[in-house]
Design an enzyme around this catalytic site. Sequence first.
Site, PDB file in Angstrom:
ATOM      1  N   ASN A  44     142.189 -20.821  -2.635  1.00  0.00           N
ATOM      2  CA  ASN A  44     142.855 -20.755  -3.401  1.00  0.00           C
ATOM      3  C   ASN A  44     144.578 -20.860  -3.604  1.00  0.00           C
ATOM      4  O   ASN A  44     144.972 -21.420  -4.248  1.00  0.00           O
ATOM      5  CB  ASN A  44     141.968 -20.891  -5.031  1.00  0.00           C
ATOM      6  CG  ASN A  44     140.665 -22.287  -5.056  1.00  0.00           C
ATOM      7  OD1 ASN A  44     140.521 -22.166  -3.507  1.00  0.00           O
ATOM      8  ND2 ASN A  44     139.610 -21.655  -5.991  1.00  0.00           N
ATOM      9  N   GLY A 219     145.316 -19.892 -21.284  1.00  0.00           N
ATOM     10  CA  GLY A 219     145.714 -21.375 -20.435  1.00  0.00           C
ATOM     11  C   GLY A 219     145.622 -21.679 -21.791  1.00  0.00           C
ATOM     12  O   GLY A 219     147.699 -22.385 -21.181  1.00  0.00           O
ATOM     13  N   GLY A 248     143.469 -20.835 -13.251  1.00  0.00           N
ATOM     14  CA  GLY A 248     144.318 -19.421 -12.742  1.00  0.00           C
ATOM     15  C   GLY A 248     145.211 -18.627 -11.299  1.00  0.00           C
ATOM     16  O   GLY A 248     146.189 -18.645 -11.230  1.00  0.00           O
ATOM     17  N   ASP A 249     143.933 -19.671 -10.575  1.00  0.00           N
ATOM     18  CA  ASP A 249     144.724 -19.487  -8.963  1.00  0.00           C
ATOM     19  C   ASP A 249     145.968 -20.278  -8.484  1.00  0.00           C
ATOM     20  O   ASP A 249     146.738 -19.780  -8.308  1.00  0.00           O
ATOM     21  CB  ASP A 249     143.461 -19.939  -8.239  1.00  0.00           C
ATOM     22  CG  ASP A 249     142.200 -18.882  -8.107  1.00  0.00           C
ATOM     23  OD1 ASP A 249     142.487 -17.969  -8.750  1.00  0.00           O
ATOM     24  OD2 ASP A 249     141.053 -19.506  -8.017  1.00  0.00           O
TER      25      ASP A 249
END
Length: 297
Positions: A44, A219, A248-249
Amino acid sequence: MTGRIVVVGSVNTDLVVFADRAPGPGETLVARDFALLPGGKGANQAVAASRCGAAVSLVGRVGRDAFGASARATLAAAGVDPVDLRDTDGVASGIASITVEASGENRILIVAGANGCVTPDDLPDFRDAGIVVLQLEIPIETVYAAIARAVSAGVPAILNPAPVLQLDFARLRGLAYLVPNRGELAALTGRSTARFDDVVAAARRLVRQGIGAVVVTLGADGAVLVREGRVAHVEAPVVMPIDTTGAGDAFIGCFAATLLHSGDEDVALAAAVRYASDTVTRRGAQASYLPRPSAQP
Ligand code: RIB
């Protein structure tokens, strides 16, 4: 900065169930939908960096099976150089079983498979690397060896400590960036990260242990970068989350790519927050990463 981004990490196939909510213990629920999607934190992050304009190669392993072949094809189509992605006999490719709830929140179980076979012997010399990117879905000794090699080659290394485990910080000395989320930061430091000030205090503890900078992904609250003597917080745009898997990736891939071509961590932080926020409005990890032409050098 020049050179390519070398990601050392995992390649998975994600088996994703979209449901109103995840079932409780002993409960059976009827879900809304299912998808087989490319994933793995390493893959990712490599795809996100490539979509953000960087030249990227991936060091990792897949099994000699349909999931491995499909992952290889998807990575190549995304422009990730698979020169150091090895086929491995006698082991299945990695998979992730993922439930995505109506809120967009995800729960992930991984089976490492071939990712568990990535050894220090698989590592290239990083001679043409501009940045090395790592996560924790491969054996920890390989991660430590890659960091040591990057540090001695003078190449900045970024570590995403996910899935989180207790780390030997003496072996992370010289790491340029550690990029945990709020929960991972709490687990690494044994401290509350409930409030923003707690996050900054916990990140400072890690900086004092020899990490160049700690970037905490928050987030919907954006991300904060903490290094000796400075704190930089970037707010996230308001979006309607459909699927947070791989956000996050996306952040890390975009951060690395933007840092590589701009050399400016504040520019990279702002770009990464925007890029990751956008990906949660679509399904999947790699499947939600759009090209970001503005990141081209
Ligand atoms: O970070 C999201 C990823 O975690 C998924 O794609 C899954 O494969 C697991 O590695």
